[in-house]
Structures are given as structure tokens and as C-alpha cells.
Design a protein around this motif. Structure first.
Motif, PDB file in Angstrom:
ATOM      1  N   SER A  99      26.848  21.521  12.255  1.00  0.00           N
ATOM      2  CA  SER A  99      27.424  22.725  12.457  1.00  0.00           C
ATOM      3  C   SER A  99      29.166  22.425  12.869  1.00  0.00           C
ATOM      4  N   VAL A 100      29.302  21.369  13.461  1.00  0.00           N
ATOM      5  CA  VAL A 100      30.316  20.733  13.989  1.00  0.00           C
ATOM      6  C   VAL A 100      31.143  20.133  12.845  1.00  0.00           C
ATOM      7  N   THR A 101      30.586  19.229  11.914  1.00  0.00           N
ATOM      8  CA  THR A 101      31.304  18.597  10.932  1.00  0.00           C
ATOM      9  C   THR A 101      31.258  19.373   9.497  1.00  0.00           C
ATOM     10  N   GLY A 102      30.489  20.237   9.429  1.00  0.00           N
ATOM     11  CA  GLY A 102      30.202  21.075   8.013  1.00  0.00           C
ATOM     12  C   GLY A 102      29.618  20.437   7.233  1.00  0.00           C
ATOM     13  N   ALA A 103      28.905  19.229   7.253  1.00  0.00           N
ATOM     14  CA  ALA A 103      28.132  18.391   6.384  1.00  0.00           C
ATOM     15  C   ALA A 103      26.627  18.900   6.600  1.00  0.00           C
ATOM     16  N   SER A 104      25.873  18.763   5.640  1.00  0.00           N
ATOM     17  CA  SER A 104      24.630  19.171   5.474  1.00  0.00           C
ATOM     18  C   SER A 104      23.657  18.379   6.581  1.00  0.00           C
ATOM     19  N   VAL A 105      22.676  19.032   6.993  1.00  0.00           N
ATOM     20  CA  VAL A 105      21.776  18.365   8.013  1.00  0.00           C
ATOM     21  C   VAL A 105      21.008  17.040   7.139  1.00  0.00           C
TER      22      VAL A 105
END
Length: 248
Positions: free
Chosen positions: A66-72
Motif C-alpha cells: 500500500s505504501v510503495t504502490g508495488a504489488s504484493v
């Protein structure tokens, strides 16, 4: 013949314009910060390092995503790669998945040096009195100092302060009958014991002849005027700490 340099208009420097903040100390701002561009692998690793350095409990991949915008999936792969790289070069930092998230720890092999710095060469251990008090809180929580004293048979003000300072117990509201502060164990307590929840605590039945005996003692003490006076005194010490310990 070319014009003199001072006759030509100059474009404002990229780091000193009014529309962009100046870069401090040569730091490079990630391209995706405030934009839609995806972080590169190197940028994502750097961002994750920064985040994991400041968390006070393990951070889950959903939060980091959520913080980085990268996928799980990408977060998980990156963290596993970072952990392997730190281990391969015997780094003093150890990136581990603990409980329900990731966190940076000091590597166990270097623990003596960390202890030497923090504890001046002395290994910090809980006393037997502190361990007994912690066990009472763990199995009977939430409960007041007076109830802990009733179970242990001694004044526990000093021990409770020690456990509070270590972060192993915390205040958990007030007793509705006496208005005295109640205490319960913390997440740090579970982490130190390697437990996922209080349900994983060993059963008391094999260790005690009759667990209900504690309730019987507590009930009998509550009807004793001396216990009532001690309970009131404990409620007062919760508000005014005298600094006098009777047991460490």
C-alpha cells in the motif's frame, strides 16, 4: 561571433527552481514519488530498507504494498531477495519474516557486540521475581497490582515497574470495582517467547494441583479488610510513584 554568456537567458537549475524542492546532500528523489511511474528494483529496495528501519513491529506485505504502490507479489519477491543478499554477505542486519510481517534485526552472531554497547558488557536478564510476576500477568490478565501481590504473596510494585520499562506488560484500563490500573502482556512479550497468541501458552493444569485454588484465594482475600486497604494503597501508587521498591 557568438553572444556573450551574460547576454543569453539562463534556465533555472532543476534543483533550485520555485516549482521543485532543492535536493539536499545529493539525494536523488525516486522517479515515482508523487507520480504514476513504477519504482525500479533498486528504488524499491531502497524504499523498503527505509520503511523497515523505522517500524517498531513487523510490517506485513499488504502494508508495504500500500505504501510503495508495488504489488504484493513483487514486494514478497524483493524482500526475499534482500534477505538472501544480506545473509550471503554476512551483513550485521538480518531481514526476517517474523509473526505476520517483515522486520530488520541485528544478526545473532554479532549479539555480543550489540550487548556490549547497550548493556556495557552485562547481559540483561529478568530476575526470578520478575519472571514469576510476568507469568501471573500472562495467565490471569488483565489484573491489578493488588491481585498480583495476592497471588505472589509479596509487594510487586518494583517488579511491575521493571516489566513496564521492558515493554513486556502495559496498562490495560482500570478495574471497575476498585478503579485501580490493570495490566496485561504486550506483543513484545509474545514476540520474545515466539508465540503467535496467548492461546499458545502452555497449559497450567499439569503444573498446578488445582488452578481454581487461585480464584479461591483471591475471593477470600477480597473479603479481608487488609486486602481492601492494600488495594486502595495500590490504586494510589498508580497515580503517585514513590520510587521505593520492595522487590526487584
Amino acid at each position: 561571433m557568438s553572444s556573450a554568456p551574460h547576454d543569453e537567458p539562463h534556465e533555472p537549475h532543476a534543483s533550485g527552481g520555485d516549482d521543485e524542492p532543492a535536493s539536499l546532500g545529493g539525494d536523488v528523489e525516486p522517479a515515482s514519488l508523487g507520480g504514476d511511474d513504477e519504482l525500479s528494483d533498486a528504488e524499491l529496495e531502497a524504499v523498503l530498507e527505509s520503511l523497515l528501519l523505522i517500524v517498531d513491529s513487523p510490517a506485513g506485505v499488504d502494508l508495504l504494498s500500500s505504501v510503495t504502490g508495488a504489488s504484493v507479489k513483487r514486494i514478497t519477491e524483493t524482500l526475499n531477495r534482500m534477505s538472501a543478499e544480506l545473509t550471503a554477505r554476512s551483513s550485521g542486519m538480518d531481514l526476517r519474516y517474523a509473526g505476520d510481517g517483515w522486520r530488520l534485526y541485528t544478526r545473532t552472531v554479532y549479539a555480543p557486540y550489540v550487548e556490549r554497547l547497550l548493556l556495557d558488557g552485562a547481559r540483561s536478564k529478568l530476575t526470578r521475581a520478575a519472571l514469576e510476576t510476568l507469568a501471573v500477568v500472562a495467565y490471569r490478565q488483565p489484573l491489578t497490582r493488588a491481585r498480583i501481590s495476592a497471588v505472589r504473596g509479596v509487594n510487586v510494585d518494583g517488579v511491575v515497574r521493571t516489566l513496564l520499562a521492558r515493554g513486556l506488560i502495559a496498562e490495560a484500563g482500570v478495574d471497575p470495582d476498585t478503579n485501580a490500573t490493570q495490566y496485561s502482556t504486550t506483543e513484545l512479550f509474545l514476540e520474545r517467547l515466539g508465540l503467535a497468541s496467548l492461546a499458545d501458552l502452555p497449559a497450567l493444569a499439569p503444573l498446578l494441583p488445582d488452578v481454581d485454588l487461585i480464584d479461591d484465594i483471591s475471593d477470600s482475600l477480597e473479603s479481608d479488610p487488609r486486602f481492601a486497604r492494600m488495594n486502595k494503597a495500590t490504586a494510589s501508587t498508580d497515580k503517585l510513584d514513590t520510587g521505593l521498591d520492595t522487590e526487584d
